[in-house]
Design an enzyme around this catalytic site. Structure first.
Site, PDB file in Angstrom:
ATOM      1  N   LYS A 133       6.369  -3.614  -5.512  1.00 49.14           N
ATOM      2  CA  LYS A 133       7.255  -3.468  -6.653  1.00 49.14           C
ATOM      3  C   LYS A 133       7.522  -4.841  -7.264  1.00 49.14           C
ATOM      4  CE  LYS A 133       7.955   0.992  -6.254  1.00 49.14           C
ATOM      5  NZ  LYS A 133       7.461   1.945  -7.278  1.00 49.14           N
TER       6      LYS A 133
ATOM      7  N   LYS B 264      -0.956  -1.016 -20.929  1.00 47.00           N
ATOM      8  CA  LYS B 264      -0.480  -0.263 -19.762  1.00 47.00           C
ATOM      9  C   LYS B 264       1.045  -0.159 -19.776  1.00 47.00           C
ATOM     10  CE  LYS B 264      -0.454   2.096 -16.055  1.00 47.00           C
ATOM     11  NZ  LYS B 264      -0.658   1.566 -14.711  1.00 47.00           N
TER      12      LYS B 264
ATOM     13  N   ALA C 142       0.836  -1.208   0.000  1.00 43.04           N
ATOM     14  CA  ALA C 142       0.000   0.000   0.000  1.00 43.04           C
ATOM     15  C   ALA C 142       0.867   1.252   0.000  1.00 43.04           C
ATOM     16  CB  ALA C 142      -0.932  -0.003   1.206  1.00 43.04           C
ATOM     17  N   GLY C 143       1.495   1.502  -1.153  1.00 39.96           N
ATOM     18  CA  GLY C 143       2.229   2.736  -1.342  1.00 39.96           C
ATOM     19  C   GLY C 143       1.305   3.786  -1.916  1.00 39.96           C
TER      20      GLY C 143
END
Length: 314
Positions: free
Chosen positions: A77, A186, A8-9
């Protein structure tokens, strides 16, 4: 629905906070103690750059003690994916859906190695987020779509249910039968601005004012399109300008790409999974990718400087 955001960045806070605001039980997992303490004591402030809303959510540093969840959203990440899913096994019950909304290519395969591909949904989101502090996030959600799908392209009840829940919360979500094409779409969005923003340190408001940057972005995108086509990927568009414009659509002028945010935090970027992925796939099909190779080299050079001179962290 009980939802856990693993990683949860910036983006995870934007998505998790939006879901929590809609009344869902959301647990935000972030390794920073100040983030966890602020969320648990004061809540999460979501801003769109003009207005602010206070949202109540739960936060944890680790997965232990949370128990099985209905939906596990992976947003760590890419280089941390395998370790993160290994540590999250306690969150996965018999009916848990695991969905990656990460940048780059290859995360779903990594997750499948640990838990099997039958639990996995793939997805890509055009929602943006910038952490302004431990309990405050700039969220770019307006008119930003999220696309999710089964790996085999089938339209199932579970993927339809997740899409409805997201859309009800204000996260416009579409079920796709061509999720691999969406992943590449994306990837090209990230290719358009990520490395160039990281190298120049420019936010979107200024990045789009420099004609030379635009020209370089077009070349990088065109290489990615050529590589995708060579690998049999069906894209939403093969027009570099459309991709370039879509990258900034609906986002505020002070928005920063994830690559720039990582460098400013002196953290490793995901360049190997974005521009670097185009280079790797290009080599497999003998498509030259000199612009993307140069962008990767430039970001690697910045990372080297930060690591060896200023103490870059993972």
């Amino acid at each position: 629905m009980k939802i856990c955001i693993l990683g949860a960045g910036s983006l995870g806070s934007a998505i998790g906070g939006t879901l929590a605001e809609a009344g869902m039980e959301v647990i935000l997992v972030n390794h920073r103690q100040d983030y966890v303490d602020t969320i648990n004591s004061k809540g999460l402030i979501i801003t769109d750059g003009t207005t602010e809303r206070l949202v109540k959510a739960q936060a944890r540093r680790k997965c232990e003690g949370i128990g099985p969840v209905d939906l596990l959203i992976i947003l760590v990440k890419s280089f941390h994916t395998k370790q993160a899913i290994e540590n999250a096994k306690g969150l996965i019950g018999d009916k848990t859906i695991v969905m990656s909304l990460q940048n780059g290519l290859g995360n779903e395969e990594t997750i499948a190695e640990v838990i099997g591909k039958e639990r996995i949904l793939a997805g890509k989101t055009y929602v943006g987020g910038v952490l302004l502090g431990p309990g405050r996030v700039l969220a770019g959600t307006q008119n930003k779509y999220t696309y999710i799908g089964e790996l085999d392209g089938s339209i199932t009840d579970r993927v339809t249910q997740v899409a409805k829940l997201f859309s009800k919360a204000g996260l416009l979500t579409v079920v796709s039968h061509n999720i691999m094409g969406i992943l590449w779409d994306k990837l090209l969005i990230n290719t358009a601005t990520g490395a160039l923003s990281g190298i120049t340190r420019l936010t979107y408001g200024n990045l789009y004012k420099v004609s030379e940057i635009k020209e370089c972005a077009f070349e990088a995108i065109a290489e990615g399109i050529a590589v995708a086509k060579a690998n049999g990927i069906v894209l939403a568009t093969e027009n570099p300008e459309e991709i370039w414009l879509k990258a900034a659509e609906g986002l505020p002028a002070d928005f920063k790409t994830s690559t720039l945010q990582s460098l400013e935090k002196m953290s490793v970027t995901e360049i190997d999974y974005i521009n670097g992925a185009i280079v790797r796939y290009g080599k497999k099909c003998n498509i030259p990718t000199p612009v993307n190779q140069s962008l990767v080299a430039s970001i690697k050079g910045i990372e080297y400087q930060l690591k060896n001179v200023e103490g870059l962290v993972d």
